[in-house]
Design a protein around this motif. Structure first.
Motif: not given
Length: 257
Positions: A221-246
């Protein structure tokens, strides 16, 4: 440089030191709820968001509000939209609202498909108008078929928007893309219509556990010209630790500040 955030469910509590640019909280259960069949604004909506700015929002409608059924009074839908807009405007000066809400937008079996599609176009138009008044853009999100019987990929959704004269942009969610057996060329074909990207691995895996698949799509997408935002939307089984790693792996591999 693009910005990086995360979609947060109503029960998640974030630390104050999280390396994100914004949060994209779920609206239902955190910002608004239901009381005697009516939508009410909930107090302390930003509690647990780590002091990060609210720029986007997801989960716009409750699952039992049948958007595609003309038997649902339009005023019930617009009242809900007004309550949500009121709640968002109180904590943010603008951003985007994702219209996913698969259960509520599903066309019921007793409603003819064309009738349901026409009613959904009316709902999208009402939502767009009401949120624009408080500085928010409404983005339509394709969802996998197991969650909704309408708008299941970017191409179908773009055609629908064009056919109904709607100018809304879309969300590209890698989880739904993968779930429908689609790959980066499908997303790249609609890059000019994509206003936001949700990142997740297969089966909602944390990004750092399915990084090659996720970043193959984002890189294309970036190579094709996308310059917008990104959000993480995951199931984080280890909670905030997984989010920090992401967040860490996204800082390494995405063009974000």
């Amino acid at each position: 440089m693009a910005s990086l955030g995360c979609v947060i469910n109503p029960s998640m509590v974030l630390p104050d030191t999280l390396d994100a640019d914004f949060v994209e909280p779920c609206l239902m259960g955190r910002f608004v709820g239901s009381e005697n069949g009516r939508t009410v604004v909930l107090p302390r909506a930003t509690h647990g968001l780590g002091g990060l700015p609210v720029k986007g929002a997801a989960v716009l409608f409750p699952g039992d509000l049948a958007l595609a059924d003309p038997a649902t009074p339009l005023e019930h839908i617009t009242q809900h939209l007004d309550r949500v807009a009121e709640s968002l405007a109180a904590v943010s000066d603008g951003g985007w609202v994702v219209l996913g809400s698969g259960a509520s937008r599903t066309i019921p079996a007793h409603v003819e498909r064309e009738v349901g599609l026409a009613r959904l176009a009316e709902v999208v138009g009402e939502a767009t108008q009401r949120f624009a008044a408080v500085g928010f853009e409404v983005l339509l999100e394709p969802l996998r078929k197991s969650e909704s019987n309408v708008f299941n990929n970017l191409g179908e959704t773009a055609e629908y928007l064009d056919e109904h004269g709607l100018g809304n942009r879309m969300v590209c969610d890698t989880y739904h893309l993968f779930s429908e057996g689609l790959t980066s060329p499908h997303a790249v074909a609609q890059v000019g219509r994509i206003g936001h990207v949700h990142l997740s691995g297969h089966d909602r895996l944390p990004v750092h556990r399915d990084a090659d698949a996720v970043f193959e799509v984002s890189d294309a997408l970036v190579a094709a010209g996308y310059q917008g935002r990104f959000s993480l939307e995951c199931a984080w089984p280890n909670g905030v630790d997984d989010l920090i790693a992401d967040l860490a792996v996204c800082r390494e591999r995405l063009p974000v500040g």
